[in-house]
Design a protein around this motif. Structure first.
Motif, PDB file in Angstrom:
ATOM      1  N   SER A 244       0.700  -1.203   0.083  1.00  7.25           N
ATOM      2  CA  SER A 244      -0.095  -0.107   0.117  1.00  7.25           C
ATOM      3  C   SER A 244       0.920   1.238   0.036  1.00  7.25           C
ATOM      4  O   SER A 244       0.661   2.273  -0.559  1.00  7.25           O
ATOM      5  N   VAL A 245       1.885   1.214   0.756  1.00  6.33           N
ATOM      6  CA  VAL A 245       2.873   2.352   0.740  1.00  6.33           C
ATOM      7  C   VAL A 245       3.478   2.499  -0.641  1.00  6.33           C
ATOM      8  O   VAL A 245       3.605   3.842  -1.110  1.00  6.33           O
ATOM      9  N   ALA A 246       4.014   1.487  -1.087  1.00  6.58           N
ATOM     10  CA  ALA A 246       4.353   1.742  -2.333  1.00  6.58           C
ATOM     11  C   ALA A 246       3.577   2.314  -3.428  1.00  6.58           C
ATOM     12  O   ALA A 246       3.770   2.961  -4.182  1.00  6.58           O
ATOM     13  N   LEU A 247       2.450   1.693  -3.230  1.00  7.53           N
ATOM     14  CA  LEU A 247       1.511   2.198  -4.369  1.00  7.53           C
ATOM     15  C   LEU A 247       1.158   3.672  -4.248  1.00  7.53           C
ATOM     16  O   LEU A 247       0.812   4.480  -5.172  1.00  7.53           O
ATOM     17  N   GLY A 248       1.048   3.979  -2.832  1.00  3.90           N
ATOM     18  CA  GLY A 248       0.628   5.637  -2.670  1.00  3.90           C
ATOM     19  C   GLY A 248       1.977   6.371  -3.110  1.00  3.90           C
ATOM     20  O   GLY A 248       1.538   7.350  -3.652  1.00  3.90           O
ATOM     21  N   ARG A 249       3.229   5.750  -3.086  1.00  2.86           N
ATOM     22  CA  ARG A 249       4.198   6.864  -3.307  1.00  2.86           C
ATOM     23  C   ARG A 249       4.309   6.870  -4.837  1.00  2.86           C
ATOM     24  O   ARG A 249       4.655   7.967  -5.237  1.00  2.86           O
ATOM     25  N   LEU A 250       3.644   5.808  -5.680  1.00  4.12           N
ATOM     26  CA  LEU A 250       3.563   6.039  -7.132  1.00  4.12           C
ATOM     27  C   LEU A 250       2.381   6.680  -7.621  1.00  4.12           C
ATOM     28  O   LEU A 250       1.941   6.703  -8.734  1.00  4.12           O
ATOM     29  N   GLY A 251       1.468   6.962  -6.645  1.00 12.80           N
ATOM     30  CA  GLY A 251       0.034   7.580  -7.005  1.00 12.80           C
ATOM     31  C   GLY A 251      -0.960   6.326  -7.736  1.00 12.80           C
ATOM     32  O   GLY A 251      -1.612   6.647  -8.561  1.00 12.80           O
ATOM     33  N   LEU A 252      -0.807   5.118  -7.322  1.00 15.84           N
ATOM     34  CA  LEU A 252      -1.396   4.104  -7.962  1.00 15.84           C
ATOM     35  C   LEU A 252      -2.583   3.300  -7.111  1.00 15.84           C
ATOM     36  O   LEU A 252      -3.244   2.337  -7.516  1.00 15.84           O
ATOM     37  N   LEU A 253      -2.780   3.814  -5.963  1.00 12.53           N
ATOM     38  CA  LEU A 253      -3.652   3.200  -4.997  1.00 12.53           C
ATOM     39  C   LEU A 253      -5.081   3.314  -5.366  1.00 12.53           C
ATOM     40  O   LEU A 253      -5.759   2.136  -5.107  1.00 12.53           O
ATOM     41  N   ASP A 254      -5.504   4.235  -6.531  1.00 15.67           N
ATOM     42  CA  ASP A 254      -6.951   3.914  -7.005  1.00 15.67           C
ATOM     43  C   ASP A 254      -6.936   3.468  -8.471  1.00 15.67           C
ATOM     44  O   ASP A 254      -7.911   3.721  -9.219  1.00 15.67           O
ATOM     45  N   GLU A 255      -5.909   2.936  -8.902  1.00 15.94           N
ATOM     46  CA  GLU A 255      -5.784   2.626 -10.574  1.00 15.94           C
ATOM     47  C   GLU A 255      -5.742   0.936 -10.309  1.00 15.94           C
ATOM     48  O   GLU A 255      -5.346   0.436  -9.353  1.00 15.94           O
ATOM     49  N   GLU A 256      -6.106   0.490 -11.369  1.00 12.16           N
ATOM     50  CA  GLU A 256      -5.992  -1.039 -11.782  1.00 12.16           C
ATOM     51  C   GLU A 256      -4.543  -1.496 -12.018  1.00 12.16           C
ATOM     52  O   GLU A 256      -3.888  -0.803 -12.849  1.00 12.16           O
ATOM     53  N   VAL A 257      -3.891  -2.068 -10.863  1.00  6.08           N
ATOM     54  CA  VAL A 257      -2.446  -2.275 -11.079  1.00  6.08           C
ATOM     55  C   VAL A 257      -2.190  -3.668 -10.598  1.00  6.08           C
ATOM     56  O   VAL A 257      -2.641  -4.041  -9.697  1.00  6.08           O
ATOM     57  N   PRO A 258      -1.020  -4.152 -10.969  1.00  3.07           N
ATOM     58  CA  PRO A 258      -0.870  -5.530 -10.668  1.00  3.07           C
ATOM     59  C   PRO A 258       0.166  -5.471  -9.090  1.00  3.07           C
ATOM     60  O   PRO A 258       0.871  -4.651  -9.074  1.00  3.07           O
ATOM     61  N   VAL A 259      -0.338  -6.308  -8.175  1.00  5.08           N
ATOM     62  CA  VAL A 259       0.530  -6.446  -7.021  1.00  5.08           C
ATOM     63  C   VAL A 259       0.781  -7.873  -6.995  1.00  5.08           C
ATOM     64  O   VAL A 259       0.139  -8.825  -6.958  1.00  5.08           O
ATOM     65  N   LEU A 260       2.174  -8.077  -7.219  1.00  3.01           N
ATOM     66  CA  LEU A 260       2.923  -9.424  -7.465  1.00  3.01           C
ATOM     67  C   LEU A 260       3.360  -9.924  -6.042  1.00  3.01           C
ATOM     68  O   LEU A 260       3.894  -9.101  -5.353  1.00  3.01           O
ATOM     69  N   LEU A 261       3.127 -11.099  -5.939  1.00  3.26           N
ATOM     70  CA  LEU A 261       3.573 -11.809  -4.814  1.00  3.26           C
ATOM     71  C   LEU A 261       4.681 -12.824  -5.108  1.00  3.26           C
ATOM     72  O   LEU A 261       4.645 -13.393  -6.134  1.00  3.26           O
ATOM     73  N   GLY A 262       6.015 -12.686  -4.607  1.00  2.60           N
ATOM     74  CA  GLY A 262       6.913 -13.523  -4.852  1.00  2.60           C
ATOM     75  C   GLY A 262       7.550 -14.064  -3.652  1.00  2.60           C
ATOM     76  O   GLY A 262       7.514 -13.762  -2.504  1.00  2.60           O
ATOM     77  N   GLY A 263       8.470 -15.193  -3.849  1.00  3.63           N
ATOM     78  CA  GLY A 263       9.476 -15.620  -2.805  1.00  3.63           C
ATOM     79  C   GLY A 263       8.785 -17.151  -2.227  1.00  3.63           C
ATOM     80  O   GLY A 263       7.686 -17.030  -2.356  1.00  3.63           O
ATOM     81  N   SER A 264       9.436 -17.641  -1.592  1.00  2.00           N
ATOM     82  CA  SER A 264       8.990 -19.123  -1.205  1.00  2.00           C
ATOM     83  C   SER A 264       7.892 -18.914  -0.253  1.00  2.00           C
ATOM     84  O   SER A 264       7.061 -20.130  -0.465  1.00  2.00           O
ATOM     85  N   VAL A 265       7.728 -17.960   0.743  1.00  5.90           N
ATOM     86  CA  VAL A 265       6.702 -18.067   1.596  1.00  5.90           C
ATOM     87  C   VAL A 265       5.459 -17.784   0.930  1.00  5.90           C
ATOM     88  O   VAL A 265       4.387 -18.425   0.978  1.00  5.90           O
ATOM     89  N   LEU A 266       5.545 -16.575   0.083  1.00  7.28           N
ATOM     90  CA  LEU A 266       4.238 -16.200  -0.691  1.00  7.28           C
ATOM     91  C   LEU A 266       4.052 -17.145  -1.740  1.00  7.28           C
ATOM     92  O   LEU A 266       2.517 -17.295  -2.037  1.00  7.28           O
ATOM     93  N   ALA A 267       4.962 -17.804  -2.209  1.00  8.67           N
ATOM     94  CA  ALA A 267       4.260 -18.456  -3.320  1.00  8.67           C
ATOM     95  C   ALA A 267       3.781 -20.069  -3.331  1.00  8.67           C
ATOM     96  O   ALA A 267       3.226 -20.599  -3.767  1.00  8.67           O
ATOM     97  N   ALA A 268       3.928 -20.185  -1.769  1.00 12.62           N
ATOM     98  CA  ALA A 268       3.370 -21.514  -1.209  1.00 12.62           C
ATOM     99  C   ALA A 268       2.118 -21.412  -1.085  1.00 12.62           C
ATOM    100  O   ALA A 268       1.140 -22.530  -0.857  1.00 12.62           O
ATOM    101  N   ARG A 269       1.137 -20.137  -1.079  1.00 12.28           N
ATOM    102  CA  ARG A 269      -0.324 -19.893  -1.262  1.00 12.28           C
ATOM    103  C   ARG A 269      -1.001 -20.739  -0.128  1.00 12.28           C
ATOM    104  O   ARG A 269      -1.794 -21.547  -0.421  1.00 12.28           O
ATOM    105  N   HIS A 270      -0.432 -20.159   0.853  1.00 18.44           N
ATOM    106  CA  HIS A 270      -1.288 -20.618   2.535  1.00 18.44           C
ATOM    107  C   HIS A 270      -2.378 -19.886   2.282  1.00 18.44           C
ATOM    108  O   HIS A 270      -2.499 -18.813   2.370  1.00 18.44           O
ATOM    109  N   PRO A 271      -3.630 -20.671   2.548  1.00 14.55           N
ATOM    110  CA  PRO A 271      -4.927 -20.135   2.361  1.00 14.55           C
ATOM    111  C   PRO A 271      -5.349 -18.991   3.286  1.00 14.55           C
ATOM    112  O   PRO A 271      -5.862 -17.917   2.983  1.00 14.55           O
ATOM    113  N   ARG A 272      -4.776 -19.139   4.699  1.00 11.06           N
ATOM    114  CA  ARG A 272      -5.172 -17.889   5.693  1.00 11.06           C
ATOM    115  C   ARG A 272      -4.475 -16.962   5.138  1.00 11.06           C
ATOM    116  O   ARG A 272      -4.905 -15.694   5.376  1.00 11.06           O
ATOM    117  N   LEU A 273      -3.276 -16.976   4.620  1.00  6.89           N
ATOM    118  CA  LEU A 273      -2.448 -15.743   4.594  1.00  6.89           C
ATOM    119  C   LEU A 273      -3.024 -15.261   3.182  1.00  6.89           C
ATOM    120  O   LEU A 273      -3.106 -14.080   3.199  1.00  6.89           O
TER     121      LEU A 273
END
Length: 324
Positions: A244-273
């Motif tokens: 959210s902070v990164a999107l806000g700095r770029l003025g993209l909070l209200d735009e359709e924009v990709p937020v990509l998740l990477g790395g072993s923890v996020l790529a594991a697709r834990h349902p609760r997370l």
């Protein structure tokens, strides 16, 4: 008679390095893989020496087909501050691998690999946690991401440390009860947290094995343990805060924009997370589109290099097709 290579793309992480030599038309002329890149541990010179092994292999495999390289696009782990990027760029330029050199943190490679244009935000959670953003006007958003002194929380290593802390306090009575008391030592075939603490302290369980406890934490959360679940929820909060902070700095909070998740923890697709990240981000950036990055980061390094050279879309598409 050889040809000029357009980009020497380098994606160097803590554990491995991927190199790709890219032709003027976006074709991949050669590739190589090497070891990790850790200048804080071995120093800049030795780290670049290790990088040179993979680069030399890629250049040798291209052989007489390549006369020279126009641009080196290197996305490097541990290049966390602009001053470090500048230091590393100078070191790479001194090797004579290309006429120009640009160094970025390796998180930028993950972001660029997952988007069709340099626009979006990526949050990476592997051993550590980091977030970067790019806008089509060339602006970027980033964090120092060098640990607790720069305000970071999370990452696989951080989660394992937190789980150990709560489990230790639960066993001796200073903290609230949690199944982590049983599941963490049980992973190593031990019967108590005291045994695990002693084994870690005395080196019978090596320090690098702590990362094995992160999946145990998520499994304990999935079984309903409230302490483990609170840690998973806090990681989701951190991911959304950074994005959210990164999107806000770029003025993209209200735009359709990709937020990509990477790395072993996020790529594991834990349902609760995943569910909590989705719900919290929808409240902060309702048009954001969450995706998990599947493409290799060296593709992102190559695309950043082609962006730098002003390559036409067809050239970038050919490179992307190679890694499809």
């Amino acid at each position: 008679m050889g040809v000029n290579a357009s980009v020497l793309a380098v994606d160097a992480g803590n554990s491995k390095t991927d190199v790709a030599l890219i032709g003027e038309d976006g074709s991949v002329l050669s590739t190589a893989r090497g070891g990790g890149f850790q200048p804080p541990v071995v120093g800049v010179r030795a780290a670049v020496d290790a990088l040179a092994v993979a680069v030399t292999q890629a250049l040798a495999r291209a052989g007489e087909h390549v006369d020279g390289v126009r641009h080196v696009s290197a996305c490097l782990a541990n290049a966390d501050l602009p001053v470090e990027e500048a230091e590393l760029a100078k070191a790479l330029l001194g090797r004579g691998w290309g006429r120009t050199v640009e160094v970025r943190n390796d998180t930028f490679a993950i972001l660029r690999a997952g988007v069709d244009e340099p626009r979006g935000v990526a949050v990476v959670c592997g051993a550590g946690i980091n977030c970067v953003g790019m806008g089509p006007d060339g602006r970027t958003a980033r964090f120092p991401a060098i640990g607790r002194i720069s305000g970071d929380w999370g990452g696989g290593s951080g989660l394992a440390e937190e789980a150990l802390w709560f489990a230790a306090r639960a066993e001796d009575g200073r903290g609230e009860p949690t199944e982590l008391v049983r599941t963490l030592p049980g992973h190593f075939g031990l019967g108590s947290m005291y045994e695990l603490i002693e084994a870690l302290h005395r080196g019978r369980v090596p320090q690098e094995a702590r990362h094995e406890l992160t999946p145990v934490l998520f499994a304990t959360s999935a079984a309903g343990d409230p302490v483990a679940s609170a840690l998973v929820d806090r990681l989701a909060d951190e991911v959304v805060a950074m994005a959210s902070v990164a999107l806000g700095r770029l003025g993209l909070l209200d735009e359709e924009v990709p937020v990509l998740l990477g790395g072993s923890v996020l790529a594991a697709r834990h349902p609760r997370l995943d569910e909590r990240i989705g719900a919290l981000l929808a409240a902060r950036a309702p048009k954001a589109v969450i995706r998990v990055v599947a493409q290799p980061p060296v593709l992102g390094a190559g695309l950043l290099g082609l962006d730098h050279l002003g390559a036409p879309p067809g050239v970038r598409n050919r490179l992307r097709a190679h890694y499809a």
